[in-house]
Scaffold this motif. Structure first.
Motif, short mmCIF file in Angstrom:
data_model
loop_
_atom_site.label_atom_id
_atom_site.label_comp_id
_atom_site.label_asym_id
_atom_site.label_seq_id
_atom_site.Cartn_x
_atom_site.Cartn_y
_atom_site.Cartn_z
N ALA A 129 4.28 16.40 0.63
CA ALA A 129 3.61 15.63 1.69
C ALA A 129 4.60 14.56 2.15
O ALA A 129 5.72 14.47 1.64
CB ALA A 129 2.34 14.97 1.17
N THR A 130 4.17 13.74 3.11
CA THR A 130 4.94 12.56 3.49
C THR A 130 4.27 11.34 2.89
O THR A 130 3.05 11.18 2.99
CB THR A 130 5.03 12.42 5.02
OG1 THR A 130 5.67 13.58 5.56
CG2 THR A 130 5.85 11.19 5.40
N TYR A 131 5.05 10.50 2.25
CA TYR A 131 4.54 9.31 1.59
C TYR A 131 5.03 8.07 2.34
O TYR A 131 6.23 7.93 2.62
CB TYR A 131 5.00 9.27 0.13
CG TYR A 131 4.36 10.37 -0.68
CD1 TYR A 131 4.92 11.64 -0.71
CD2 TYR A 131 3.18 10.14 -1.39
CE1 TYR A 131 4.31 12.67 -1.41
CE2 TYR A 131 2.58 11.16 -2.10
CZ TYR A 131 3.14 12.42 -2.11
OH TYR A 131 2.54 13.43 -2.80
N PHE A 132 4.09 7.21 2.65
CA PHE A 132 4.41 5.96 3.35
C PHE A 132 4.06 4.77 2.47
O PHE A 132 3.01 4.76 1.83
CB PHE A 132 3.57 5.82 4.63
CG PHE A 132 3.93 6.78 5.73
CD1 PHE A 132 3.26 7.99 5.85
CD2 PHE A 132 4.92 6.47 6.64
CE1 PHE A 132 3.58 8.88 6.87
CE2 PHE A 132 5.26 7.35 7.66
CZ PHE A 132 4.58 8.56 7.76
N CYS A 133 4.93 3.78 2.47
CA CYS A 133 4.52 2.49 1.95
C CYS A 133 4.27 1.58 3.15
O CYS A 133 4.78 1.81 4.25
CB CYS A 133 5.57 1.88 1.03
SG CYS A 133 7.13 1.46 1.81
N ALA A 134 3.45 0.56 2.92
CA ALA A 134 3.13 -0.38 3.99
C ALA A 134 2.87 -1.73 3.37
O ALA A 134 2.28 -1.83 2.30
CB ALA A 134 1.90 0.09 4.79
N LEU A 146 -3.85 9.71 7.26
CA LEU A 146 -3.30 9.02 6.11
C LEU A 146 -4.36 8.83 5.04
O LEU A 146 -5.47 8.35 5.33
CB LEU A 146 -2.77 7.65 6.54
CG LEU A 146 -1.54 7.71 7.44
CD1 LEU A 146 -1.55 6.58 8.43
CD2 LEU A 146 -0.29 7.66 6.60
N GLU A 147 -4.01 9.16 3.82
CA GLU A 147 -4.91 9.01 2.68
C GLU A 147 -4.40 7.89 1.80
O GLU A 147 -3.23 7.88 1.40
CB GLU A 147 -4.95 10.31 1.89
CG GLU A 147 -5.74 10.24 0.59
CD GLU A 147 -5.50 11.45 -0.30
OE1 GLU A 147 -4.81 12.39 0.15
OE2 GLU A 147 -6.00 11.46 -1.43
N SER A 148 -5.26 6.92 1.51
CA SER A 148 -4.86 5.80 0.67
C SER A 148 -4.64 6.27 -0.77
O SER A 148 -5.49 6.96 -1.35
CB SER A 148 -5.94 4.73 0.70
OG SER A 148 -5.63 3.67 -0.19
N TYR A 193 0.84 -1.19 0.00
CA TYR A 193 0.00 0.00 0.00
C TYR A 193 0.88 1.24 0.00
O TYR A 193 1.95 1.25 0.61
CB TYR A 193 -0.88 0.03 1.27
CG TYR A 193 -1.74 -1.20 1.46
CD1 TYR A 193 -1.21 -2.35 2.03
CD2 TYR A 193 -3.08 -1.19 1.09
CE1 TYR A 193 -1.99 -3.48 2.22
CE2 TYR A 193 -3.87 -2.32 1.28
CZ TYR A 193 -3.32 -3.46 1.84
OH TYR A 193 -4.10 -4.58 2.02
N TRP A 194 0.39 2.28 -0.65
CA TRP A 194 1.00 3.59 -0.55
C TRP A 194 -0.03 4.56 0.03
O TRP A 194 -1.19 4.57 -0.39
CB TRP A 194 1.48 4.09 -1.91
CG TRP A 194 2.73 3.41 -2.38
CD1 TRP A 194 2.84 2.32 -3.20
CD2 TRP A 194 4.07 3.79 -2.05
NE1 TRP A 194 4.15 1.99 -3.39
CE2 TRP A 194 4.94 2.88 -2.70
CE3 TRP A 194 4.65 4.80 -1.27
CZ2 TRP A 194 6.33 2.95 -2.60
CZ3 TRP A 194 6.03 4.88 -1.16
CH2 TRP A 194 6.86 3.96 -1.82
N TYR A 195 0.45 5.36 0.99
CA TYR A 195 -0.39 6.37 1.63
C TYR A 195 0.31 7.72 1.56
O TYR A 195 1.53 7.80 1.54
CB TYR A 195 -0.63 6.03 3.11
CG TYR A 195 -1.61 4.92 3.36
CD1 TYR A 195 -1.20 3.59 3.38
CD2 TYR A 195 -2.95 5.20 3.58
CE1 TYR A 195 -2.10 2.56 3.62
CE2 TYR A 195 -3.87 4.18 3.82
CZ TYR A 195 -3.43 2.86 3.85
OH TYR A 195 -4.33 1.85 4.08
#
Lengths: 115, 114
Positions: A85-90, A43-45, A33-35
């Motif tokens: 923004a800040t981008y997260f993978c999960a 957090l926005e998907s 997933y990327w948020y």
């Protein structure tokens, strides 16, 4: 234990330029997933990648998944300020049956796009 | 439709007090998750509910932390005898049935322990 690492952790880009954020994970995971997170917000998907070779695109962002390399990428094309923004993978693993449980997050990549 | 709702949005309390954080998931979402986000530790999983049962509590940091979910809907995370290291943003997420669904996050509760 599943571990997720992103790089770079900080990314300063000029508007109009292209760049890629990398996300490596340590053990088998076939859901990636990327948020996106704006300052002070939740957090926005952005993308859900479900299988090897999956590629998804939305506007200037494109995400891909290579399960054999345990690697996902988030490619930014012709960056604009609004992408800051800040981008997260999960990543996640099957929790039992057909359900997936907890997300294991990367550290996040703080993206700043400037003129 | 309404998203994941968390309350309170901010909570300031003294060390040693108990706090309760509430999460209202999106209607119809059977899975519910609690995470916390802090500067030093990033985003950490706490607990996962499927319906009213919690098959994974592995992220709860100590026995001061507990959570329950009733009616397959609202969940409450309780922290007893709060410590300063409990200060963080506590995020709740929910997801629809099916393995292809993302987790949708609420705005979080910012907890500050004085």
């Amino acid at each position: 234990e599943l571990k997720v690492e992103q790089n770079p952790l900080f990314l300063s880009m000029q508007e109009g330029k292209n760049y890629t954020i990398y996300c490596n994970y340590s053990t088998t995971s076939d859901r990636l997933y990327w948020y996106r997170q704006d300052p002070g917000k939740s957090l926005e998907s952005l993308f859900v990648l479900l299988s090897n070779g999956a590629v998804k695109q939305e506007g200037r962002l494109m995400a891909s998944l290579d399960t054999k390399a345990r690697l996902s990428t988030l490619h930014i094309t012709a960056a604009v300020h609004d992408l800051s923004a800040t981008y997260f993978c999960a990543a996640t693993q099957r929790a039992g049956g057909t359900s997936y449980g907890k997300l294991t997050f990367g550290q996040g990549t703080i993206l700043t796009v400037h003129p | 439709g309404a998203g994941v709702s968390q309350s309170p949005s901010n909570k300031v309390t003294e060390k040693g007090k108990d706090v309760e954080l509430r999460c209202d998931p999106i209607s119809g979402h059977t899975a519910l998750y609690w995470y916390r986000q802090s500067l030093g530790q990033g985003l950490e999983f706490l607990i996962y509910f499927q319906g009213n049962s919690a098959p994974d509590k592995s992220g709860l940091p100590s026995d001061r932390f507990s959570a329950e979910r009733t009616g397959g809907s609202v969940s409450t995370l309780t922290i007893q005898r709060t410590q300063q290291e409990d200060s963080a943003v506590y995020l709740c997420a929910s997801s629809a049935p099916g393995s292809n669904q993302p987790q949708h996050f609420g705005d979080g509760t910012r907890l500050s322990i004085l």
